[in-house]
Scaffold this motif. Structure first.
Motif, PDB file in Angstrom:
ATOM      1  N   GLU A   1      46.628   8.152 -51.892  1.00 54.66           N
ATOM      2  CA  GLU A   1      45.246   7.749 -51.644  1.00 54.66           C
ATOM      3  C   GLU A   1      44.773   6.671 -52.601  1.00 54.66           C
ATOM      4  N   ASN A   2      45.302   6.642 -53.832  1.00 53.96           N
ATOM      5  CA  ASN A   2      44.800   5.710 -54.815  1.00 53.96           C
ATOM      6  C   ASN A   2      45.589   4.416 -54.900  1.00 53.96           C
TER       7      ASN A   2
ATOM      8  N   THR B   1      46.819   0.734 -53.919  1.00 51.48           N
ATOM      9  CA  THR B   1      46.208  -0.425 -53.293  1.00 51.48           C
ATOM     10  C   THR B   1      47.191  -1.571 -53.326  1.00 51.48           C
TER      11      THR B   1
ATOM     12  N   ILE C   1      43.251  -4.866 -53.336  1.00 53.43           N
ATOM     13  CA  ILE C   1      42.632  -4.637 -52.032  1.00 53.43           C
ATOM     14  C   ILE C   1      43.258  -3.405 -51.388  1.00 53.43           C
ATOM     15  N   ASP C   2      42.424  -2.485 -50.972  1.00 53.14           N
ATOM     16  CA  ASP C   2      42.876  -1.290 -50.280  1.00 53.14           C
ATOM     17  C   ASP C   2      42.833  -1.576 -48.784  1.00 53.14           C
TER      18      ASP C   2
ATOM     19  N   TRP D   1      33.518   0.150 -46.554  1.00 54.05           N
ATOM     20  CA  TRP D   1      34.724  -0.556 -46.134  1.00 54.05           C
ATOM     21  C   TRP D   1      34.308  -1.766 -45.300  1.00 54.05           C
TER      22      TRP D   1
ATOM     23  N   LYS E   1      37.916  -3.085 -50.058  1.00 53.68           N
ATOM     24  CA  LYS E   1      38.411  -2.109 -49.090  1.00 53.68           C
ATOM     25  C   LYS E   1      38.289  -2.697 -47.683  1.00 53.68           C
TER      26      LYS E   1
ATOM     27  N   ALA F   1      39.361  -2.216 -43.620  1.00 53.24           N
ATOM     28  CA  ALA F   1      39.878  -1.357 -42.551  1.00 53.24           C
ATOM     29  C   ALA F   1      39.999  -2.174 -41.276  1.00 53.24           C
TER      30      ALA F   1
ATOM     31  N   PHE G   1      38.649   9.626 -46.968  1.00 53.86           N
ATOM     32  CA  PHE G   1      38.620   8.251 -47.468  1.00 53.86           C
ATOM     33  C   PHE G   1      37.426   7.933 -48.371  1.00 53.86           C
ATOM     34  N   SER G   2      36.863   8.929 -49.008  1.00 55.09           N
ATOM     35  CA  SER G   2      35.783   8.652 -49.949  1.00 55.09           C
ATOM     36  C   SER G   2      35.938   9.513 -51.182  1.00 55.09           C
TER      37      SER G   2
END
Length: 297
Positions: A4-5, A7, A12-13, A37, A64, A66, A166-167
């Motif tokens: 999850e962490n 990037t 940039i995730d 996002w 972030k 998506a 995702f938060s």
């Protein structure tokens, strides 16, 4: 896939949102937007690289990203999504995948309720289109970091599932604004709850208190010298705790509680400050206290 962490090297995730048509990608995209996002919908897989290059030039302004992508009836895209993920991983670009799924019978009901054909249906039936899409996306589903089956979820439950995935804990928290206002300037249009505190003695009629506001100790002491002020806040805080717990349970992002007096300078300000303090101590919400009409008198 990535954790999850993880990037991209430039910070940039990147999240690819895909899955079965009718499974809730639009709802998921809206929730991600609420979580700050940068969401791009219906982007062809071939254009993702160009998008990420542009985002990289933003110098951290869009940390972030998506991308919502699916087949949309274009036969050339049936493997492009899979290939795109492979290419980005080979380049060191960490792409996470969120896959939205649902059972065939649920998808059929959803398409029938909006009276639209499935994008891969062609001359066949809804089930034919669903089966073709499921086969085309099978590999991507198995490599997804997060798979959410929306068969038994309503939009609020789906929103909660996306938020949880995702938060951060801080982003998941309800943002609750406690607002003081003056009735002479009108009710706040965005208030979810409004209370009238004009039943309390008005410091405006005490000459040495008139220049002060409810943020000053002198005015607050005067307001809370009346036992009704504390008794009211005891009951109102208890009621709001129930509402806040419900908002959090339903994944609501924000709410506003408004307290009003005549001018929005003394009583409502002092009461809003104390209500905010109590709710910070007694709830999981992120509390902001705002005084709408201070300075307007």
């Amino acid at each position: 896939m990535t954790t999850e962490n993880e990037t991209r090297p430039d910070g940039i995730d990147v999240l690819l949102v895909t899955g079965m048509s009718g499974a809730g990608k639009t709802t998921a995209a809206r929730v991600l937007e609420d979580l700050d996002w940068y969401v791009v919908d219906n982007l062809p897989p071939q254009m993702i690289a160009a998008l990420l290059e542009l985002v990289g030039r933003a110098e951290g302004a869009l940390p972030k990203v998506a991308v919502v992508a699916d087949i949309r009836g274009r036969s050339t895209q049936r493997t492009d999504l899979d290939h795109a993920v492979d290419e980005y991983l080979q380049q060191g670009i960490m792409v996470r995948v969120l896959f939205l799924d649902a059972s065939d019978d649920v998808l059929v009901r959803r398409f029938e309720s909006v009276r639209r054909p499935h994008p891969l249906q062609g001359e066949g039936t809804l089930l034919d289109g669903i089966a073709a899409e499921r086969e085309a996306l099978d590999n991507l589903r198995h490599r997804a970091e997060v798979v959410i089956d929306t068969s038994e979820l309503n939009v609020h439950e789906l929103g909660r599932a996306v938020r949880q995935a995702f938060s951060s804990e801080e982003e998941q928290a309800l943002r609750l604004t406690i607002m003081s206002f003056g009735f002479k300037n009108g009710l706040p249009k965005d208030a979810d709850h409004a209370a009238d505190v004009r039943f309390l003695p008005n410091p405006h009629w005490v000459p040495h208190l008139r220049p002060f506001t409810g943020t000053d100790r002198e005015v607050a002491d005067y307001v809370f010298a009346d036992p009704a002020a504390g008794e009211f806040l005891d009951h109102y805080t208890a009621a709001l705790k129930i509402a806040v717990a419900g908002y959090i349970r339903e994944s609501r992002g924000y709410a506003t509680v408004a307290l009003g007096c005549t001018g929005g300078k003394h009583r409502s300000v002092a009461m809003a400050e104390e209500l905010g303090r109590r709710l910070r101590e007694q709830t999981e919400a992120r509390i902001t206290v705002r005084h709408r009409d201070l300075g307007r008198e």
